[in-house]
Scaffold this motif. Structure first.
Motif, PDB file in Angstrom:
ATOM      1  N   UNK A  40      39.063  31.967  55.427  1.00 41.41           N
ATOM      2  CA  UNK A  40      39.899  31.964  53.972  1.00 41.41           C
ATOM      3  C   UNK A  40      38.359  32.339  53.493  1.00 41.41           C
ATOM      4  N   UNK A  41      38.814  33.138  52.470  1.00 43.35           N
ATOM      5  CA  UNK A  41      38.086  33.776  51.325  1.00 43.35           C
ATOM      6  C   UNK A  41      38.637  32.808  49.754  1.00 43.35           C
ATOM      7  N   UNK A  42      37.848  32.501  49.416  1.00 46.26           N
ATOM      8  CA  UNK A  42      38.856  32.243  47.961  1.00 46.26           C
ATOM      9  C   UNK A  42      38.826  33.491  47.176  1.00 46.26           C
ATOM     10  N   UNK A  43      39.539  33.196  46.312  1.00 46.15           N
ATOM     11  CA  UNK A  43      39.839  34.157  44.885  1.00 46.15           C
ATOM     12  C   UNK A  43      38.620  34.351  44.371  1.00 46.15           C
ATOM     13  N   UNK A  44      38.844  35.298  43.511  1.00 43.16           N
ATOM     14  CA  UNK A  44      36.708  35.414  42.653  1.00 43.16           C
ATOM     15  C   UNK A  44      36.893  36.618  42.268  1.00 43.16           C
ATOM     16  N   UNK A  45      37.810  37.518  42.329  1.00 49.22           N
ATOM     17  CA  UNK A  45      38.458  38.286  41.222  1.00 49.22           C
ATOM     18  C   UNK A  45      38.612  38.496  40.342  1.00 49.22           C
ATOM     19  N   UNK A  46      37.663  39.167  38.935  1.00 52.11           N
ATOM     20  CA  UNK A  46      39.097  38.915  37.981  1.00 52.11           C
ATOM     21  C   UNK A  46      40.198  39.008  38.382  1.00 52.11           C
ATOM     22  N   UNK A  47      40.667  40.486  38.343  1.00 50.59           N
ATOM     23  CA  UNK A  47      42.515  40.121  38.364  1.00 50.59           C
ATOM     24  C   UNK A  47      43.106  39.494  38.860  1.00 50.59           C
ATOM     25  N   UNK A  48      42.313  37.990  39.605  1.00 49.65           N
ATOM     26  CA  UNK A  48      43.026  37.409  39.908  1.00 49.65           C
ATOM     27  C   UNK A  48      43.568  36.017  38.257  1.00 49.65           C
ATOM     28  N   UNK A  49      43.155  36.789  37.780  1.00 47.81           N
ATOM     29  CA  UNK A  49      42.509  35.692  37.064  1.00 47.81           C
ATOM     30  C   UNK A  49      43.064  35.975  34.935  1.00 47.81           C
ATOM     31  N   UNK A  50      42.425  37.698  35.348  1.00 46.49           N
ATOM     32  CA  UNK A  50      42.641  38.223  33.742  1.00 46.49           C
ATOM     33  C   UNK A  50      43.601  39.384  34.016  1.00 46.49           C
ATOM     34  N   UNK A  51      44.454  39.693  33.277  1.00 44.92           N
ATOM     35  CA  UNK A  51      44.983  41.314  32.908  1.00 44.92           C
ATOM     36  C   UNK A  51      43.898  41.925  32.761  1.00 44.92           C
ATOM     37  N   UNK A  52      44.992  43.717  32.573  1.00 46.14           N
ATOM     38  CA  UNK A  52      43.326  44.703  32.383  1.00 46.14           C
ATOM     39  C   UNK A  52      43.022  45.079  31.326  1.00 46.14           C
ATOM     40  N   UNK A  53      43.854  43.987  30.424  1.00 46.73           N
ATOM     41  CA  UNK A  53      42.990  43.804  28.826  1.00 46.73           C
ATOM     42  C   UNK A  53      41.872  43.097  28.496  1.00 46.73           C
TER      43      UNK A  53
END
Length: 345
Positions: A40-53
């Motif tokens: 179970x890997x925690x969510x860590x990528x920027x796209x999880x919380x930020x849009x393309x801008x």
């Protein structure tokens, strides 16, 4: 000299797969196998919380706390094993003496003349020493170099046996002990002969014994795959043994890439050797260290073959050979397709 439309060289160094295994009192070869783990890997990528801008998404704090179930492969030393072995073979041939394919007789003549003079002036001695330095240092073990001590043994088709007892004491630019320096010199001498003697080839067996920590992780080659549902998202390379079992390994290309890490001619201030490459690709920085704007890439330098030939004729010792000549010859030893594209006239 302008490069011709069809120009190819066959590689001079041809490694095989590097196979991992371990030994027990019952067997000299026990495959080192993979295990598949679901985590179970925690969510860590920027796209999880930020849009393309780069703007924050409208999320609750709970949304980022959920885990992403993943299936991955891993490889560890078995609990009752203290040493892991890795072994491969390397064939060396004199394929850089002339092009494999070249329709321009003038270009072929110039390239053959360059390699002939390079051999006469003992230029291949420098290349062989660099290849063998990587071989004895265990550079080809990549992330697995970090052990409690690694011994490397080399047996050649000439009947010679060489050994370094601890690769941790060796480095690219550091001082080597008298014994290890002698080993490097003698091994490189055999390789040099193979690089300039086109009527025979030279074969060596390279065997590394890695003293590992308890259940230490091992890093074989990683596969690049498009995985389907239920498959591991990270998979390692394996090869089949004679009894049908699988053991983890390095791809031959990964072994070859390590041996080719010899280009520290790319700058007077070069702080590390790069893999011999037409544009000096530095993967750590995603940067080309050799490119047309600074006129030190292979396709720029190859135009000065006639200049290099004149330079080599004046050389009285290998130390006087210009670094650009060493670099060009290292690319020819690497082998590849060097011809012009159809749209280049």
């Amino acid at each position: 000299m302008n490069i011709c439309r069809h120009l190819t060289y066959t590689r001079s160094l041809s490694p095989g797969k590097a196979v991992f295994f371990y030994q027990t009192t019952e067997s000299d070869f026990v495959p080192l196998q993979l295990e598949t783990n679901k985590i179970r890997a925690p969510k860590s990528g920027s796209t999880e919380a930020y849009d393309r801008n780069g703007h924050p998404k409208e999320l609750s704090p709970h949304a980022l706390a959920y885990s992403n179930p993943q299936c991955i492969q891993a490889c560890y030393v078995p609990p009752n094993v203290t040493s892991v072995h890795c072994r491969f073979s390397l064939r060396v041939e004199a394929n850089s003496l002339e092009p494999d394919t070249c329709e321009d007789l003038k270009v072929r003549r110039y390239l053959s003349m360059l390699s002939s003079l390079y051999a006469q002036k003992r230029g291949y001695k420098e290349l062989a020493k660099r290849y063998c330095r990587n071989l004895l240092m265990g550079t080809w073990l990549w992330r697995n170099k970090h052990t409690l001590g690694t011994t490397i043994e080399v047996v050649t088709s000439n009947g010679s046996h060489y050994e370094v007892s601890d690769t941790r004491l060796l480095s690219w630019s550091g001082e080597w002990s008298e014994q290890d320096s002698q080993t490097l010199t003698e091994l490189a001498s055999e390789m040099e002969e193979a690089l300039i003697n086109d009527d025979k080839y030279w074969l060596i067996d390279v065997h590394a014994i890695l003293k590992t920590g308890f259940c230490q992780e091992i890093h074989p080659s990683q596969k690049f795959i498009e995985h389907g549902e239920g498959e591991a998202s990270k998979q390692y390379a394996t090869t089949f043994c004679g009894n049908g079992e699988e053991t983890v390994c390095f791809h031959a290309e990964k072994v070859g890439a390590a041996l080719q890490l010899i280009d520290d001619w790319w700058s007077e201030d070069a702080y590390k050797p790069l893999r011999a490459h037409e544009y000096g690709a530095d993967r750590n920085y995603l940067l080309a260290r050799r490119y047309p704007a600074i006129a030190n890439d292979f396709y720029t330098l190859i135009k000065y073959i006639a200049v290099y030939i004149r330079s080599l004729r004046k050389v009285s010792s290998p130390e006087q050979i210009h670094p650009n000549i060493h670099y060009v010859m290292s690319i020819l030893c690497k082998g590849g397709l060097y011809q012009r594209g159809r749209g280049n006239g």
